[in-house]
Design a protein around this motif. Structure first.
Motif, short mmCIF file in Angstrom:
data_model
loop_
_atom_site.label_atom_id
_atom_site.label_comp_id
_atom_site.label_asym_id
_atom_site.label_seq_id
_atom_site.Cartn_x
_atom_site.Cartn_y
_atom_site.Cartn_z
N ASP B 69 0.81 -1.22 0.00
CA ASP B 69 0.00 0.00 0.00
C ASP B 69 0.85 1.27 0.00
OD1 ASP B 69 -2.71 -0.83 -0.20
OD2 ASP B 69 -2.56 -1.64 1.83
N ALA B 70 2.14 1.12 0.34
CA ALA B 70 3.02 2.29 0.33
C ALA B 70 3.58 2.58 -1.06
CB ALA B 70 4.17 2.08 1.32
N GLY B 71 3.19 1.76 -2.06
CA GLY B 71 3.64 2.00 -3.43
C GLY B 71 4.87 1.19 -3.76
N LEU B 72 5.26 1.22 -5.04
CA LEU B 72 6.39 0.41 -5.49
C LEU B 72 7.56 1.32 -5.84
CD1 LEU B 72 4.42 -2.07 -7.79
CD2 LEU B 72 5.09 -2.38 -5.40
N THR B 73 7.85 2.25 -4.92
CA THR B 73 8.84 3.27 -5.22
C THR B 73 10.25 2.71 -5.36
OG1 THR B 73 8.92 3.67 -2.86
CG2 THR B 73 7.60 5.20 -4.17
N ASP B 74 10.46 1.46 -4.90
CA ASP B 74 11.79 0.87 -5.02
C ASP B 74 12.09 0.40 -6.44
OD1 ASP B 74 12.36 1.28 -2.39
OD2 ASP B 74 11.79 -0.73 -1.73
N PHE B 75 11.10 0.49 -7.33
CA PHE B 75 11.31 -0.11 -8.65
C PHE B 75 11.09 0.90 -9.77
CE2 PHE B 75 9.64 -3.32 -5.70
CZ PHE B 75 10.78 -4.12 -5.60
N ASP B 76 11.96 0.76 -10.77
CA ASP B 76 11.95 1.65 -11.94
C ASP B 76 10.81 1.30 -12.91
OD1 ASP B 76 13.64 3.70 -12.07
OD2 ASP B 76 15.28 2.64 -13.06
N ASP B 77 10.47 2.23 -13.77
CA ASP B 77 9.47 1.98 -14.82
C ASP B 77 9.93 0.82 -15.71
OD1 ASP B 77 8.52 4.28 -13.74
OD2 ASP B 77 8.58 5.47 -15.58
N ASP B 78 8.99 -0.03 -16.09
CA ASP B 78 9.25 -1.12 -17.05
C ASP B 78 10.46 -1.97 -16.70
OD1 ASP B 78 7.14 -0.87 -18.78
OD2 ASP B 78 8.10 0.75 -19.92
N SER B 79 10.74 -2.15 -15.40
CA SER B 79 11.96 -2.89 -15.05
C SER B 79 11.72 -4.40 -14.91
CB SER B 79 12.59 -2.31 -13.78
OG SER B 79 11.64 -2.17 -12.76
N PHE B 80 10.47 -4.84 -15.08
CA PHE B 80 10.20 -6.28 -15.00
C PHE B 80 9.39 -6.74 -16.21
CE2 PHE B 80 10.94 -4.87 -10.72
CZ PHE B 80 11.79 -5.85 -10.23
N ASP B 81 9.63 -8.00 -16.64
CA ASP B 81 8.82 -8.57 -17.71
C ASP B 81 7.41 -8.85 -17.20
OD1 ASP B 81 10.94 -8.65 -19.63
OD2 ASP B 81 11.81 -10.27 -18.44
N TYR B 82 7.37 -9.36 -15.94
CA TYR B 82 6.06 -9.66 -15.33
C TYR B 82 6.01 -9.15 -13.90
CZ TYR B 82 5.63 -13.04 -19.14
OH TYR B 82 5.57 -13.63 -20.37
N VAL B 83 4.92 -8.50 -13.56
CA VAL B 83 4.64 -8.21 -12.16
C VAL B 83 3.41 -9.05 -11.79
CG1 VAL B 83 4.08 -6.47 -10.44
CG2 VAL B 83 5.51 -5.86 -12.39
N ILE B 84 3.58 -9.90 -10.78
CA ILE B 84 2.52 -10.84 -10.42
C ILE B 84 1.93 -10.45 -9.07
CG2 ILE B 84 1.99 -13.28 -9.97
CD1 ILE B 84 4.52 -13.99 -11.56
N MET B 85 0.62 -10.54 -8.95
CA MET B 85 0.01 -10.37 -7.63
C MET B 85 -1.13 -11.38 -7.50
SD MET B 85 -1.20 -6.94 -5.68
CE MET B 85 -2.49 -6.55 -6.83
N THR B 86 -0.91 -12.40 -6.70
CA THR B 86 -1.94 -13.44 -6.57
C THR B 86 -2.67 -13.30 -5.24
OG1 THR B 86 -0.45 -15.05 -5.52
CG2 THR B 86 -0.54 -15.05 -7.91
N GLN B 87 -3.98 -13.26 -5.33
CA GLN B 87 -4.85 -13.28 -4.15
C GLN B 87 -4.50 -12.19 -3.13
OE1 GLN B 87 -7.52 -15.23 -3.97
NE2 GLN B 87 -7.09 -16.42 -5.79
N ALA B 88 -4.06 -11.05 -3.61
CA ALA B 88 -3.72 -9.97 -2.68
C ALA B 88 -4.52 -8.71 -2.98
CB ALA B 88 -2.23 -9.67 -2.75
N LEU B 89 -5.01 -8.61 -4.21
CA LEU B 89 -5.73 -7.41 -4.65
C LEU B 89 -6.82 -7.01 -3.66
CD1 LEU B 89 -6.06 -5.46 -7.12
CD2 LEU B 89 -7.86 -6.99 -7.91
N GLN B 90 -7.59 -8.01 -3.23
CA GLN B 90 -8.76 -7.73 -2.37
C GLN B 90 -8.37 -7.33 -0.95
OE1 GLN B 90 -7.86 -10.71 -3.48
NE2 GLN B 90 -7.82 -12.12 -1.73
N ALA B 91 -7.08 -7.52 -0.59
CA ALA B 91 -6.64 -7.18 0.76
C ALA B 91 -5.91 -5.84 0.82
CB ALA B 91 -5.73 -8.29 1.28
N LEU B 92 -5.80 -5.20 -0.35
CA LEU B 92 -5.06 -3.93 -0.37
C LEU B 92 -5.93 -2.76 0.08
CD1 LEU B 92 -3.22 -4.22 -3.79
CD2 LEU B 92 -2.23 -4.55 -1.51
#
Lengths: 379, 199
Positions: B69-92
């Motif tokens: 919830d604090a954001g993904l500030t540790d990561f650069d734009d387009d720095s990953f081929d895939y960003v995965i989030m399983t079963q976490a969306l509803q808990a954010l």
């Protein structure tokens, strides 16, 4: 007689090595020859691939683990992390822990005698940087038959050395363990160091750093410097929990004696430190901290610096550390992920402030141990 | 793949070998460990739970302890081929922000969530008049971490509204078997929804 715990490295004896080959420093100055005092724990294996270098911070030294004798009241400064079954497991790793060049506990420093003059170096001892320390540590490794460290580890200023190792000699470090550290000092950090130095240098017993020749020490200056430093190592909460507004005696005296417990505690800390530490070494160490900025040569871009790094990183920070806060560790993490380096980063709850890296905490030591267990070494 | 949750097996099929992967809310790191060993992927997991972080370290998975919830500030734009989030969306706390952050740092994003539109949930609410408790949503209303539940329709409407492109979709049951009913009426019969999206 104190009983030595089973998970301790036991009684240890410092060793020393003399180096004849001159060391050219970042400043351009040269140290012609020097001695390095160090301790080792565990055994170097046949492949010499299980060595771990421990780098100390501002006020610590080579005595990182174990006891010097049966009656020693306190073990080495990182005993919670070094020993059989501990994070840096001495059943698997061969641990090397030197006192840095410039120190006052046996390695050559300002208090040592300059062979050219027959007097203590004092202020003539050249200024040192983290990079210079990595250079002498490399020579120490070579002397001990170590071509590559399984890991280089340290907290605070020690973490800066662990980081610098991975940058300076990428082929010589497999893992870099950087705890409660920062990529460089902030203006506030430098400001605290500047005040500490002023306290020492304005002590009438300082004699421009040549106090040895006058058979005295600037102990009141060093004491104030340490008191100031100590405040920055603790959190507001920790101090509040420990002392609050508790009085030393039952009532206020309305004088300038140590009326509050916290005053008395700081005075004690300052005095005991001033009794064992050399003021010129303290000055040198704070300058090495101020100078540390590996990104400076790359226009401030730390990620560029990390591009040639091969080591995997383990970083940890503590919630109430305001000297090197979690945000400072995250700056390093961000640069490492930008450079596509392997890194794990953990943030631990602790109310011990910057000192938390020296305090037993199962989450911290458990995670550190889990990381170290995955470092491969030959049988 | 036997040790992986069925839903994670499905995701593994979507990941190209050698990819750079960021797994948000990665739990014990099982997916990343499998991908590392079998698809030679690199990257990091992000997780806040201390026990899970420890499991990741034990599995030799790069883990960054942080609050999504604090954001993904540790990561650069387009720095990953895939960003995965399983079963976490509803808990954010802010699922919309995290989704746009995912699209910022990843070339492709993969999201899975329990479909609240499932007929059982509807029946539960309509006839029992109480908040659904099921295999996918085992907690009671007062102690659930699932504070932002959505349906298949909700999610697709959200993507359309934000101009996010859905490049892959899979609607399956808890064992991750698709069936004819789910194909026809995904929002009514789908138990778990898997999406691959990009900006």
């Amino acid at each position: 007689m104190s009983k030595i715990p089973e998970n301790s490295v036991g009684i240890v004896e410092p060793q020393a090595l003399h180096f004849d080959e001159a060391l050219t420093l970042v400043s351009g100055k040269v140290i012609e020859q020097y001695d390095i005092v160090y301790e080792t724990y565990g055994t170097l294996n046949g492949a010499a691939d299980n060595a771990v270098l421990i780098c100390h911070a501002l006020s610590a030294d080579h005595h990182a683990a174990g006891y010097h004798n049966e009656d020693d009241s306190k073990p080495g400064w990182w005993d919670i992390c070094i020993g059989p079954g501990k994070p840096v497991d001495t059943n698997r790793f061969f641990v090397v822990s030197p006192s840095n060049l410039g120190h006052c506990s046996g390695s050559t420093g300002p208090r040592s005698i300059d062979p050219k003059t027959g007097k203590a170096f004092g202020p003539d001892f050249p200024m040192l940087t983290v990079s210079d320390w990595v250079n002498y540590q490399k020579r120490l490794a070579e002397q001990l038959g170590i071509k590559q460290w399984a890991a280089v580890a340290g907290g605070s200023l020690g973490g800066m050395q662990a980081m610098q190792w991975a940058i300076q000699f990428p082929d010589m470090v497999r893992h870099s363990i950087v705890i409660a550290s920062a990529p460089k000092l902030s203006a506030q950090n430098i400001a605290f160091n500047a005040v500490a130095r002023q306290a020492i240098m304005s002590d009438p017993e300082f004699y421009d750093g040549r106090y040895y020749d006058h058979d005295t020490v600037p102990s009141s200056g060093l004491k104030v410097a340490r008191m100031l430093g100590h405040i920055t190592y603790l959190s507001d909460d920790a101090m509040g929990d420990k002392f609050g507004r508790e009085l030393k005696n039952d009532q206020l005296n309305y004088d300038y004696g140590a009326e509050f417990q916290v005053e008395s505690y700081l005075r004690y800390q300052g005095e005991s430190f001033a009794g064992r530490f050399d003021a010129n070494t303290y000055l040198l160490m704070t300058k090495a901290l101020d100078y540390f900025d590996p990104a400076d040569v790359h226009g401030g871009n730390l990620a560029t610096v990390f591009e040639t790094v091969k080591a995997k990183f383990f970083l940890a920070s503590f919630t109430t550390d305001w000297r090197f806060s979690p945000e400072r560790s995250r700056e390093i993490v961000r640069a490492l992920t930008d450079a596509k380096c392997d890194v794990s980063y953990l943030e631990f709850d602790s109310n011990h402030g910057h000192d938390a890296f020296l305090v037993k905490n199962d989450n911290y030591t458990g995670a550190f141990r889990a990381y170290m267990q995955n470092i491969e070494v030959s049988e | 793949m036997s040790e992986l949750r069925p839903e994670l097996e499905k995701i593994c099929e979507w990941i190209d070998p050698g990819s750079r992967v960021l797994d948000l809310g990665c739990g014990d790191g099982a997916l990343l460990a499998w991908l590392q060993d079998n698809r030679q992927t690199t990257g990091y997991g992000v997780e806040i739970n201390a026990d899970d972080v420890l499991s990741c370290l034990r599995k030799n998975v790069n883990i960054i302890q942080a609050d999504l919830d604090a954001g993904l500030t540790d990561f650069d734009d387009d720095s990953f081929d895939y960003v995965i989030m399983t079963q976490a969306l509803q808990a954010l706390q802010y699922p919309n922000r995290t989704l746009s952050e995912m699209l910022r740092v990843g070339k492709q994003s993969i999201v899975t969530f329990p479909n609240f539109g499932l007929w059982k949930h509807r029946v539960h609410l309509s006839f029992k008049g109480r908040m659904p408790v099921s295999k996918a949503l085992p907690a009671q209303w007062y102690d659930t971490q699932n504070i932002h539940l959505c349906t298949v329709k909700d999610f697709e409407w959200f993507c359309e509204e934000r101009a996010m492109t859905i490049s892959k979709r899979d609607i399956v049951d808890y064992e991750h078997r698709p069936n004819a009913l789910m194909k026809l009426w995904p929002n009514l019969f789908g138990e778990v929804a898997l999406y691959q999206i990009n900006g």
